[in-house]
Design a protein around this motif. Structure first.
Motif, PDB file in Angstrom:
ATOM      1  N   VAL A  94       6.927   3.541   3.400  1.00 53.05           N
ATOM      2  CA  VAL A  94       6.862   4.466   4.860  1.00 53.05           C
ATOM      3  C   VAL A  94       8.203   5.121   5.232  1.00 53.05           C
ATOM      4  CG1 VAL A  94       6.448   4.466   7.244  1.00 53.05           C
ATOM      5  CG2 VAL A  94       5.165   2.943   5.841  1.00 53.05           C
ATOM      6  N   ASN A 110       3.796   0.006   4.204  1.00 49.42           N
ATOM      7  CA  ASN A 110       2.470  -0.392   4.804  1.00 49.42           C
ATOM      8  C   ASN A 110       1.821  -1.320   3.660  1.00 49.42           C
ATOM      9  OD1 ASN A 110       1.973   1.587   6.809  1.00 49.42           O
ATOM     10  ND2 ASN A 110       1.431   3.189   5.326  1.00 49.42           N
ATOM     11  N   TYR A 111       1.365  -2.306   4.430  1.00 49.31           N
ATOM     12  CA  TYR A 111       0.795  -3.430   3.402  1.00 49.31           C
ATOM     13  C   TYR A 111      -0.163  -4.168   4.079  1.00 49.31           C
ATOM     14  CZ  TYR A 111       3.151  -5.955   7.205  1.00 49.31           C
ATOM     15  OH  TYR A 111       3.636  -6.387   8.297  1.00 49.31           O
ATOM     16  N   ASP A 161       0.812  -0.957  -0.033  1.00 47.42           N
ATOM     17  CA  ASP A 161      -0.132   0.167  -0.106  1.00 47.42           C
ATOM     18  C   ASP A 161       0.986   1.306   0.011  1.00 47.42           C
ATOM     19  OD1 ASP A 161      -2.464  -1.310   0.041  1.00 47.42           O
ATOM     20  OD2 ASP A 161      -2.268  -1.632   2.182  1.00 47.42           O
ATOM     21  N   SER A 186      -0.462  -3.130   7.901  1.00 42.83           N
ATOM     22  CA  SER A 186       0.542  -2.147   8.429  1.00 42.83           C
ATOM     23  C   SER A 186       0.030  -1.015   7.629  1.00 42.83           C
ATOM     24  CB  SER A 186       1.893  -2.451   8.201  1.00 42.83           C
ATOM     25  OG  SER A 186       2.640  -1.389   8.725  1.00 42.83           O
ATOM     26  N   ALA A 187      -0.337  -0.029   8.209  1.00 45.78           N
ATOM     27  CA  ALA A 187      -0.704   1.067   7.796  1.00 45.78           C
ATOM     28  C   ALA A 187      -0.414   2.568   8.708  1.00 45.78           C
ATOM     29  CB  ALA A 187      -2.513   1.253   7.845  1.00 45.78           C
ATOM     30  N   VAL A 231       4.205   8.847   4.099  1.00 45.69           N
ATOM     31  CA  VAL A 231       4.288   7.911   3.413  1.00 45.69           C
ATOM     32  C   VAL A 231       3.893   8.203   1.975  1.00 45.69           C
ATOM     33  CG1 VAL A 231       2.461   6.013   3.009  1.00 45.69           C
ATOM     34  CG2 VAL A 231       2.864   6.557   5.287  1.00 45.69           C
TER      35      VAL A 231
END
Lengths: 213, 213
Positions: free
Chosen positions: A95, A106-107, A92, A169-170, A188
């Motif tokens: 980071v 982020n994933y 995603d 993870s975000a 990000v």
């Protein structure tokens, strides 16, 4: 350093040990991640050598469907009930932290452990339609369905969503207070997947619009 | 049906059996695929159960670098020399054929079999810089380098590019002549990865530009 993406939760084999605060336990979220992906990686062992095999997949209720050729040695192992792990990882974002150690990604990562079962007959055809509709929405009604010969050359397998984990993870970097004054941009950079301009088959014989996805 | 993405070539274990015409054998192409990816999947076995573990990676000459936490059970197994397989799959497009059977994906898939070795000392730090520069170009010079404590908490492993395979699927659908008159659009819908708008850390204390990648 850029953190490895790892999954695990549920049974002891899939309990999240690394960064357990990233573990997500509701099935709705698990389904959403599986539905957002197209390609997963199936881990399987052959003669003590593990392989990570990329596969197109689709979720069908509480199971994941995959298919492969009857000519594939590893798929025949899967069909024979060898233990397997399907991992679907969606990247995603990158980071960018103020230190190497806190830099990460982020994933969303779903991991499913289990043994696959072979689908046959009507269930096999329905599963192929489900796979096609997940990967190429709306095509099944337009394209030529598989012939008996094509069906015979294809293994369709299902992996039940029994032993699963989901790790997400975000959000922004998690720099310690001491690093916040460092003069470097932090945040990000999202990574997004998009479709390019459809490329018609040079052999296309009809004036037809490309699908709009 | 949408074809499974599989790899294999080189030794007998990695020789391409399925669709061998898709096998690519030059190292330059192998390097290019590995350099184009960020996240791979490492297959490893623990107590007869295979796992597909997503990892950030970077190529360093004729080896691939990965890193993980000393707290990760599977990474400790990798560090101990357990047989592994790193697969990097890049999805390039959806191949819309006139039949379900010929529908597939365009992709590049690199597979590396072998055992990982642990890097220490100066080599470990250089490897972490290489990982960071591959994943977050230009950041290493700006961010705080790892502390001794952070280094001690990190395993850095290298997988030599000895036993590898590369499989590339590209181009338009391969429909048989008999299907070409079917009244359905056929071609390729490219799948591309892009960066979204950088999201500054809410705790950012300096007016700094986000990296332009």
């Amino acid at each position: 350093m850029v953190a490895p993406l790892t999954g695990g939760a549920g049974t002891d084999r899939t309990r999240v040990r690394r960064l357990p605060d990233l573990a997500v336990h509701d099935r709705q979220s698990l389904h959403a991640v599986l539905d957002a992906g197209r390609v997963g990686h199936l881990a399987i062992v052959d003669q003590d050598q593990p392989y990570a095999l990329p596969v197109a997949y689709a979720r069908d209720g509480e199971r994941v469907l995959v298919h492969g050729s009857t000519g594939s040695r590893l798929f025949r192992h899967l069909a024979a009930g060898a233990p397997a792990c399907l991992t679907v990882t969606l990247l995603d974002g990158l980071v960018l932290a103020r230190s190497a150690f806190e830099s990460s990604m982020n994933y969303r990562c779903a991991m499913v452990l289990g043994r696959l079962v072979t689908l046959d007959g009507a269930e096999k055809l329905t599963a192929l339609e489900r796979l096609s509709e997940h990967l190429l929405p709306g095509r099944w009604a337009q394209i030529r369905p598989p012939s008996a010969k094509e069906l015979a050359a294809t293994l369709v397998l299902a992996l039940p969503l029994d032993e699963c984990s989901l790790k997400i993870s975000a959000g922004p970097p998690d720099d310690p207070e001491d690093d916040l004054d460092l003069p470097v941009w932090a945040g990000v950079v999202p990574v997004v997947e998009a479709y390019g301009t459809p490329q018609p088959d040079p052999r296309l014989r009809h004036q037809l619009p490309a699908p709009e996805w």
